[in-house]
Design a protein around this motif. Structure first.
Motif, PDB file in Angstrom:
ATOM      1  N   PRO A   1      -3.759  52.379  10.722  1.00 59.33           N
ATOM      2  CA  PRO A   1      -4.495  52.380   9.429  1.00 59.33           C
ATOM      3  C   PRO A   1      -4.588  50.913   8.604  1.00 59.33           C
ATOM      4  O   PRO A   1      -3.801  50.387   8.691  1.00 59.33           O
ATOM      5  N   ASN A   2      -5.661  51.097   8.273  1.00 56.80           N
ATOM      6  CA  ASN A   2      -6.126  49.737   7.347  1.00 56.80           C
ATOM      7  C   ASN A   2      -6.279  48.623   7.998  1.00 56.80           C
ATOM      8  O   ASN A   2      -6.056  47.518   7.446  1.00 56.80           O
ATOM      9  N   SER A   3      -6.202  48.550   9.176  1.00 55.29           N
ATOM     10  CA  SER A   3      -6.247  47.316  10.243  1.00 55.29           C
ATOM     11  C   SER A   3      -7.530  46.568  10.229  1.00 55.29           C
ATOM     12  O   SER A   3      -7.814  45.571  10.777  1.00 55.29           O
ATOM     13  N   ASN A   4      -8.657  47.564   9.902  1.00 53.33           N
ATOM     14  CA  ASN A   4     -10.129  46.761  10.066  1.00 53.33           C
ATOM     15  C   ASN A   4     -10.238  45.745   8.942  1.00 53.33           C
ATOM     16  O   ASN A   4      -9.992  45.948   7.650  1.00 53.33           O
ATOM     17  N   VAL A   5     -10.503  44.484   9.116  1.00 48.78           N
ATOM     18  CA  VAL A   5     -10.594  43.388   8.222  1.00 48.78           C
ATOM     19  C   VAL A   5     -11.628  42.489   8.736  1.00 48.78           C
ATOM     20  O   VAL A   5     -12.073  42.401   9.785  1.00 48.78           O
ATOM     21  N   VAL A   6     -12.165  41.776   7.800  1.00 48.52           N
ATOM     22  CA  VAL A   6     -13.340  40.854   8.090  1.00 48.52           C
ATOM     23  C   VAL A   6     -12.739  39.574   8.127  1.00 48.52           C
ATOM     24  O   VAL A   6     -12.032  39.060   7.030  1.00 48.52           O
ATOM     25  N   THR A   7     -12.702  38.729   8.997  1.00 49.47           N
ATOM     26  CA  THR A   7     -12.129  37.722   9.065  1.00 49.47           C
ATOM     27  C   THR A   7     -12.736  36.405   9.282  1.00 49.47           C
ATOM     28  O   THR A   7     -11.976  35.191   9.417  1.00 49.47           O
ATOM     29  N   LEU A   8     -13.881  36.402   9.759  1.00 48.05           N
ATOM     30  CA  LEU A   8     -14.704  34.978   9.563  1.00 48.05           C
ATOM     31  C   LEU A   8     -16.256  35.323   9.026  1.00 48.05           C
ATOM     32  O   LEU A   8     -16.900  36.497   9.459  1.00 48.05           O
ATOM     33  N   LEU A   9     -16.633  34.627   8.149  1.00 43.93           N
ATOM     34  CA  LEU A   9     -18.038  34.722   7.649  1.00 43.93           C
ATOM     35  C   LEU A   9     -18.742  33.516   7.794  1.00 43.93           C
ATOM     36  O   LEU A   9     -18.177  32.271   7.275  1.00 43.93           O
ATOM     37  N   GLN A  10     -20.045  33.218   8.430  1.00 44.93           N
ATOM     38  CA  GLN A  10     -20.520  31.715   8.545  1.00 44.93           C
ATOM     39  C   GLN A  10     -21.893  32.244   8.325  1.00 44.93           C
ATOM     40  O   GLN A  10     -22.497  33.226   8.549  1.00 44.93           O
ATOM     41  N   GLY A  11     -22.535  30.986   7.993  1.00 42.87           N
ATOM     42  CA  GLY A  11     -24.092  30.827   7.893  1.00 42.87           C
ATOM     43  C   GLY A  11     -24.646  31.388   6.654  1.00 42.87           C
ATOM     44  O   GLY A  11     -25.836  32.277   6.456  1.00 42.87           O
ATOM     45  N   GLY A  12     -23.846  31.923   5.475  1.00 46.60           N
ATOM     46  CA  GLY A  12     -24.245  32.687   4.357  1.00 46.60           C
ATOM     47  C   GLY A  12     -24.083  34.148   4.601  1.00 46.60           C
ATOM     48  O   GLY A  12     -24.458  34.678   3.536  1.00 46.60           O
ATOM     49  N   ALA A  13     -23.381  34.522   5.485  1.00 47.91           N
ATOM     50  CA  ALA A  13     -23.092  35.937   5.330  1.00 47.91           C
ATOM     51  C   ALA A  13     -22.126  36.525   4.410  1.00 47.91           C
ATOM     52  O   ALA A  13     -21.258  35.672   4.070  1.00 47.91           O
ATOM     53  N   THR A  14     -22.230  37.693   4.044  1.00 49.89           N
ATOM     54  CA  THR A  14     -21.453  38.485   3.128  1.00 49.89           C
ATOM     55  C   THR A  14     -20.962  39.849   3.464  1.00 49.89           C
ATOM     56  O   THR A  14     -21.954  40.241   4.095  1.00 49.89           O
ATOM     57  N   ALA A  15     -19.713  39.977   3.497  1.00 49.24           N
ATOM     58  CA  ALA A  15     -19.302  41.386   4.059  1.00 49.24           C
ATOM     59  C   ALA A  15     -17.930  41.638   3.446  1.00 49.24           C
ATOM     60  O   ALA A  15     -17.139  40.611   3.464  1.00 49.24           O
ATOM     61  N   LEU A  16     -17.362  42.888   3.330  1.00 47.51           N
ATOM     62  CA  LEU A  16     -16.277  43.467   2.845  1.00 47.51           C
ATOM     63  C   LEU A  16     -16.022  44.445   3.810  1.00 47.51           C
ATOM     64  O   LEU A  16     -16.780  45.147   4.438  1.00 47.51           O
ATOM     65  N   ARG A  17     -14.737  44.757   4.082  1.00 44.41           N
ATOM     66  CA  ARG A  17     -14.153  45.854   5.003  1.00 44.41           C
ATOM     67  C   ARG A  17     -14.476  47.093   4.170  1.00 44.41           C
ATOM     68  O   ARG A  17     -14.369  47.367   3.011  1.00 44.41           O
TER      69      ARG A  17
END
Length: 680
Positions: free
Chosen positions: A458-474
């Motif tokens: 549970p709750n293990s999905n995480v965003v660990t890296l954003l490059q090149g202007g990418a934006t994201a949240l879990r």
């Protein structure tokens, strides 16, 4: 596994090479000519789209007396760089009618209004969706305009509804046919040069010997019927063909031609002698204003030439849905100036025919045409070049590339790499190596959808890296349970720009009921506003051997080796070790003098799984423990209530029965008792 095709940092769009795709995707659109076409449903074009106007004011001058042919060149440049373009044409419109209106601001060029203002667009404007408005596209506009002959480009300030005739992804490649002394080639070559379209080959006679990659073949003044049959084959294979002037007579009235008229073919009108039966009038009508061939504003010049007009001969009639584009009026209303038909389809196989020799010059002195009337004749050739073909010169679909690795993250000593009870961490990367920004980017991962033996941590999905202007949240609601929004790993609104990268991680445990041996599989698919979740958006299995894929961030240490199949997008695999054959350990617990110690407890622990087996020694100190897994790492300790045995366990990797083990126990040393009492 599909072989990766780039090897530099993912943060640099210029260093990313697209995967070689093995499927052909043709331009999406309607058949080229009415009236057989169904009416396309209006599309909602989101705010921020770019518009290349094609009317004489916004792409000409305030008086509407000229037109910048280089607008076609800019559209061609976009297509050559894998940027899709929408061709907006209002169905059933009268010629010169408005195709759509929008509130816009000018971002390039000097004609039209600076805005923001409401502008009506006619003449078949072109539109680029907002996701493709990237720094790379802006650089193309700047480079192409170069300060001279600037093409006007607008940006929409609000959503707008428009009828899109073609969603174009093809890359125009043009074969210009010869005539003695390059007479015919020069007519069309000069028009493509004026438009800034360099992707043509001149003096192509036998189209059959030139490969299948041309989208349009043109014949400006051919009098040689030798290769008519090969051009028919080209059209039947999805290529488009434009015949002008003498070529109409040469191709259409040959038995291998007959693209538009049944035998005996067309009756020809000409300004040549003999006969001199040209109809000197530009009182033309345009019966089908929504034809792509007719996308220009104003009159068409009345040109002289070997063929100026043509009509069905006695006993002849239309074939292949032949449709009149431009026709004379009054008593001459049976005489055509331009027509178009389609062989096969639904994409490509269009034959355009046009009377008049060279629309870049005045008529033969009988009349003088306006500049815009001559430009409109040139636009008909350029319109034909924009109509999608069904040949192989098509752009690959816009896509992103996904990769995934897996490793065990729970700590244990020895044993197989993956076993029941282990916790697996899946690392997922998506890179945008298309030409389009990806809005509302999403990754769907249905945990265990291919195996059924994985349980989400549970709750293990995480965003660990954003490059090149990418934006994201879990996505906090992610549970990976079904093919719905709860299997989406990202919160709504993620953005993956061109050259950008998003990395995610998720953890699962291996269920105890997994068969052994077994291969656990996991696969993801990505999507966005413009990309559907297809096989092209799956995440491919990678491991440390894929050094060409990774630059600054290879798969985590300890990642499980993956299957590597060329041209296949493999799911990420975690092989569960097979159940080992049963082996045992045996030996004795003895004193220092070799005397057996009965009732000692021998404990055998599987270092990988924690499973414990034990046995008591018999009266001679002998023991045996069975049903151990061959190849497993085991820890053996001995306990007794009187005898002391080493506290450090004996560590063994047991591949077959281990016999003759000896554990020596000692009695605690007796302590002397000192009597401190004094006699009375």
């Amino acid at each position: 596994m599909k072989t990766p095709k780039y090897n530099a940092a993912w943060t640099s769009p210029r260093k990313i090479l697209a995967l070689i795709l093995t499927t052909l995707v043709f331009s999406i659109g309607l058949p080229a000519q009415p009236p057989a076409n169904p009416v396309p449903a209006p599309e909602n074009i989101l705010s921020g789209a770019l518009v290349i106007p094609m009317d004489n004011v916004n792409q000409g001058n305030a008086a509407g007396t000229t037109f910048n042919l280089r607008a076609y060149g800019l559209v061609n440049l976009f297509l050559q760089n894998n940027i899709p373009v929408k061709w907006v044409i209002l169905p059933g419109k009268a010629k010169d009618a408005v195709d759509f209106s929008a509130n816009v601001t000018r971002i390039a060029g000097t004609q039209g209004t600076a805005g923001p203002a409401s502008v009506s667009f006619s003449g078949g404007p072109f539109v680029v969706s907002r996701e493709f408005d990237t720094p790379a596209l802006r650089a193309l506009i700047t480079s192409f305009n170069g300060g001279t002959g600037d093409v006007t480009v607008y940006k929409t300030n609000a959503d707008v509804s428009a009828n899109v005739r073609y969603n174009m992804t093809h890359k125009p490649k043009i074969a210009i046919g010869p005539d003695g002394g390059n007479f015919g080639s020069g007519v069309h070559q000069s028009i493509f040069d004026a438009a800034g379209i360099p992707n043509y080959t001149s003096n192509v006679g036998d189209i059959g010997n030139q490969g299948a990659c041309f989208t349009l073949a043109t014949q400006a003044h051919s009098t040689n019927a030798t290769f008519v049959n090969t051009y028919r084959q080209f059209v039947q294979s999805g290529g488009n063909l434009l015949l002008q002037c003498a070529s109409v007579n040469t191709f259409e009235n040959d038995a291998n031609g007959r693209f538009q008229a049944s035998a005996p073919g067309y009756f020809i009108y000409s300004s040549n002698n003999p006969p001199n039966n040209e109809i000197n009038s530009n009182a033309f009508a345009f019966p089908a204003g929504s034809m792509p061939f007719n996308q220009f504003i104003g009159l068409l010049a009345d040109q002289d030439g070997a063929v100026t007009e043509y009509a069905y001969s006695a006993g002849s009639g239309p074939v292949n849905n032949n449709t009149v584009s431009v026709v004379n009026t009054g008593a001459n209303s049976d005489k055509f100036v331009a027509t178009a038909s389609q062989i096969g389809g639904p994409v490509g196989g269009v034959v355009f025919e046009l009377g008049g020799h060279n629309y870049a010059r005045d008529d033969d002195g009988v009349e003088t045409d306006s500049e815009i009337a001559k430009l409109n004749g040139q636009r008909m050739l350029l319109n034909a070049a924009m109509v999608p073909a069904g040949t192989v010169c098509t752009a690959p679909p816009q896509a992103v590339t996904g990769y995934k690795s897996v490793r065990r993250i729970n700590v244990r000593q020895g044993g197989p790499p993956v076993a029941p009870g282990d916790t697996l961490e899946w690392t997922i990367d998506y890179v945008n190596n298309s030409q389009a920004n990806q809005f509302d980017f999403q990754v769907r991962d249905i945990v265990g959808d291919l195996s059924g033996f994985l349980t989400l941590v549970p709750n293990s999905n995480v965003v660990t890296l954003l490059q090149g202007g990418a934006t994201a949240l879990r996505n906090p609601a992610y549970d990976g349970a079904g093919d719905d929004a709860t299997a989406d790993m990202l919160a709504a609104g993620a953005f993956l720009p061109v050259g950008g990268r998003i990395q995610l991680k998720v953890q699962t445990t291996i269920n105890a009921n997994v068969p052994r041996p077994y291969v656990l599989l996991n696969q993801t698919k990505a999507r966005s506003q413009t990309i559907l979740p297809t096989d092209n958006t799956k995440s491919d299995a990678v491991d440390a051997t894929n050094t060409s894929v990774f630059a600054d961030n290879p798969p985590p240490a300890g990642s499980v080796p993956q299957i590597q199949n060329l041209n296949i997008i493999d799911p990420t695999a975690a092989p569960v070790a097979p159940t080992a054959a049963s082996v045992g350990v045996e030996g004795r617990a003895v004193t220092a003098d070799g005397i057996g110690i009965p009732r000692a407890l021998v404990i055998v622990t599987n270092a990988s799984t924690g499973e414990v087996r034990s046995a008591r020694t018999n009266s001679t100190g002998f023991f045996r423990v069975d049903e151990l897994e061959a190849g497993g790492l085991y820890l053996i300790t001995v306990r007794h209530k009187r005898y002391a045995f080493p506290t450090e366990p004996l560590t063994l990797t047991i591949t077959e029965d281990a016999v003759g083990l000896t554990f020596t126990g000692t009695l605690p040393e007796a302590k002397a008792v000192v009597n401190t009492k004094t006699k009375k």
